[in-house]
Design a protein around this motif. Structure first.
Motif, short mmCIF file in Angstrom:
data_model
loop_
_atom_site.label_atom_id
_atom_site.label_comp_id
_atom_site.label_asym_id
_atom_site.label_seq_id
_atom_site.Cartn_x
_atom_site.Cartn_y
_atom_site.Cartn_z
N VAL A 47 -21.05 -66.56 2.23
CA VAL A 47 -22.02 -67.18 1.33
C VAL A 47 -22.14 -68.67 1.60
CG1 VAL A 47 -22.52 -67.73 -1.08
CG2 VAL A 47 -21.73 -65.44 -0.48
N SER A 48 -21.01 -69.34 1.80
CA SER A 48 -21.08 -70.78 2.09
C SER A 48 -21.74 -71.04 3.44
CB SER A 48 -19.68 -71.41 2.04
OG SER A 48 -18.86 -70.94 3.10
N ALA A 49 -21.52 -70.14 4.40
CA ALA A 49 -22.15 -70.29 5.71
C ALA A 49 -23.66 -70.23 5.61
CB ALA A 49 -21.64 -69.22 6.67
N GLU A 50 -24.15 -69.42 4.69
CA GLU A 50 -25.59 -69.28 4.49
C GLU A 50 -26.18 -70.45 3.71
OE1 GLU A 50 -28.77 -66.45 2.03
OE2 GLU A 50 -26.67 -65.82 2.26
N LEU A 51 -25.45 -70.92 2.68
CA LEU A 51 -26.05 -71.86 1.73
C LEU A 51 -25.80 -73.34 2.04
CD1 LEU A 51 -25.44 -70.02 -1.66
CD2 LEU A 51 -27.43 -69.93 -0.15
N VAL A 52 -24.63 -73.67 2.56
CA VAL A 52 -24.32 -75.09 2.80
C VAL A 52 -25.35 -75.78 3.69
CG1 VAL A 52 -22.66 -76.66 3.90
CG2 VAL A 52 -21.86 -74.90 2.30
N PRO A 53 -25.84 -75.13 4.76
CA PRO A 53 -26.86 -75.79 5.58
C PRO A 53 -28.15 -76.08 4.81
CG PRO A 53 -25.83 -74.01 6.81
CD PRO A 53 -25.38 -73.86 5.38
N GLN A 54 -28.38 -75.38 3.70
CA GLN A 54 -29.61 -75.56 2.94
C GLN A 54 -29.47 -76.58 1.81
OE1 GLN A 54 -31.63 -71.75 1.93
NE2 GLN A 54 -29.90 -70.74 2.93
N MET A 55 -28.26 -77.07 1.55
CA MET A 55 -28.04 -77.99 0.45
C MET A 55 -28.55 -79.38 0.78
SD MET A 55 -24.21 -76.71 -0.69
CE MET A 55 -24.01 -77.98 -1.96
N LYS A 56 -28.99 -80.10 -0.26
CA LYS A 56 -29.48 -81.46 -0.03
C LYS A 56 -28.30 -82.39 0.25
CE LYS A 56 -29.66 -83.02 -4.88
NZ LYS A 56 -30.56 -83.49 -5.97
N SER A 57 -28.56 -83.47 0.93
CA SER A 57 -27.52 -84.44 1.25
C SER A 57 -26.95 -85.03 -0.03
CB SER A 57 -28.09 -85.55 2.12
OG SER A 57 -27.11 -86.49 2.45
N GLY A 58 -25.61 -85.08 -0.11
CA GLY A 58 -24.93 -85.63 -1.28
C GLY A 58 -24.65 -84.62 -2.36
N ALA A 59 -25.10 -83.38 -2.18
CA ALA A 59 -24.84 -82.35 -3.19
C ALA A 59 -23.39 -81.89 -3.13
CB ALA A 59 -25.78 -81.16 -2.97
N ILE A 60 -22.98 -81.16 -4.16
CA ILE A 60 -21.59 -80.72 -4.30
C ILE A 60 -21.52 -79.20 -4.26
CG2 ILE A 60 -19.56 -80.73 -5.81
CD1 ILE A 60 -20.82 -83.32 -7.07
#
Length: 283
Positions: free
Chosen positions: A75-88
Motif C-alpha cells: 500500500v505504501s509503495a502505491e501511495l507514497v509516490p502520489q503524496m504531496k511534498s511535505g505530507a505525512i
C-alpha cells in the motif's frame, strides 16, 4: 486547533472504522478510501462518502494507513509516490516502519502512532467508560507517537490527528520508532498479552483439571489479578511473606532466567520477522 486534510486508507476495515468514527466528529477535512467491496459497503452504510485513493492522497496533509501490517509494504509503495511534498504518512503500528518495509521519499515524513488503551487504573465514572475496554469511544487513554521530523508543524499535525483518531486522549507520549517497537510488541504483546492468556490457561486448568467450581475460580482470580497489578505496578500494598515465597516458586517454575533477552535488538528483529511473515529483517 488547526484543521487538516486527512486521508484514511482502509476506512472500511476494523481499525479504519474506529478511526473514521472519531474523525467524522471533528472539523478536519477527511477523505475515506476503501477498496474491498465489503469495506466499501460499511463506509457507505455509515453515511460516509468514498473517495478514490489518488484524489484523497494528492490533497492530504496526512495519510493514515489503517490497513493490516502485511499490506503496508504494498500500500505504501502505491501511495507514497502520489503524496504531496511535505505530507505525512502515518501508520498505526510500528512493526513495518521499524522493519524498513514502508516506501520512503525524502520529502514525505513518516510517523507512527499507537493507542495505549484505557489503563487498568483509570478512574471510570460511567457505564460507557466501563464498557470501553479498547478505547477510542468513551474511556480516556494515552497514545504513543513517533515522527521522523524536527519540524514542530509536522509534529502538531501528527498530534492533532492522533488526538482525533484515538479520542478521548489524555496525553500523547513522544518516542522514537525503535522505542515504540520495543513497547509494541515487546513490552505489551510479548509480555503483557502473553501473561493475560497465561492467566486464562491457568484458570481453565483450575476448572477443568482440578475441578474447582468455575464461579469460585473466576472470582478469586479476577480479584487477585487486580491486587497483583496494584501491588506489583504501583506498590499500593506489600505482598505478604507467604505470597512472596509462592511468587518465587512461580518465577522458578514458569519464567526462564534469560527472559529479558526479548528486549535485545536481535530478538526484537526476530519477533517482528515472525509477525510480518519475513525470513529476517535486513539492517
Amino acid at each position: 486547533m488547526n484543521n487538516y486534510a486527512i486521508a484514511v486508507i482502509g476506512a472500511g476495515g476494523k481499525m479504519g472504522t474506529r478511526v473514521s468514527n472519531n474523525l467524522v466528529k471533528t472539523d478536519h477535512r477527511v477523505s475515506y478510501v476503501e477498496t474491498s467491496p465489503a469495506g466499501r459497503e460499511r463506509v457507505v452504510a455509515a453515511g460516509r462518502e468514498l473517495t478514490d485513493a489518488a484524489t484523497a492522497v494528492a490533497g492530504a496533509d496526512i495519510v493514515v494507513l489503517a490497513v493490516p501490517d502485511l499490506a503496508l509494504a504494498s500500500v505504501s509503495a502505491e501511495l507514497v509516490p502520489q503524496m504531496k511534498s511535505g505530507a505525512i504518512l502515518l501508520t498505526l503500528d510500528p512493526a513495518a516502519a521499524y522493519a524498513g518495509l514502508l516506501t520512503t521519499r525524502d520529502d514525505v515524513i513518516q510517523a507512527v502512532a499507537h493507542p495505549c488503551h484505557p489503563s487498568v487504573f483509570l478512574e471510570r465514572t460511567t457505564p460507557e467508560e466501563w464498557a470501553d475496554t479498547f478505547g477510542g469511544i468513551a474511556a480516556p487513554q494515552d497514545a504513543i507517537a513517533a515522527v521522523e521530523s524536527d519540524d514542530p508543524e509536522k509534529r502538531e499535525i501528527v498530534e492533532a490527528t492522533v488526538r482525533a483518531i484515538y479520542a478521548p486522549v489524555i496525553d500523547v507520549h513522544w518516542v522514537t520508532v525503535k522505542q515504540l517497537a520495543q513497547l509494541e510488541p515487546t513490552l505489551v504483546e510479548t509480555v503483557a498479552c502473553m501473561i493475560g492468556e497465561l492467566l486464562n490457561e491457568a484458570l481453565q486448568e483450575a476448572i477443568d483439571t482440578m475441578g474447582v467450581p468455575e464461579a469460585a475460580a473466576r472470582s478469586i482470580l479476577y480479584g487477585h489479578t487486580q491486587v497483583a497489578l496494584a501491588n506489583g505496578l504501583r506498590g499500593d500494598n506489600p505482598f505478604s511473606e507467604a505470597c512472596l515465597i509462592a511468587m518465587d516458586y512461580g518465577r522458578e517454575s514458569i519464567i526462564k532466567e534469560d527472559w529479558k533477552k526479548i528486549f535485545r535488538d536481535d530478538e526484537l528483529d526476530k519477533n517482528l520477522a515472525r509477525m510480518l511473515h519475513l525470513d529476517k529483517i535486513e539492517r
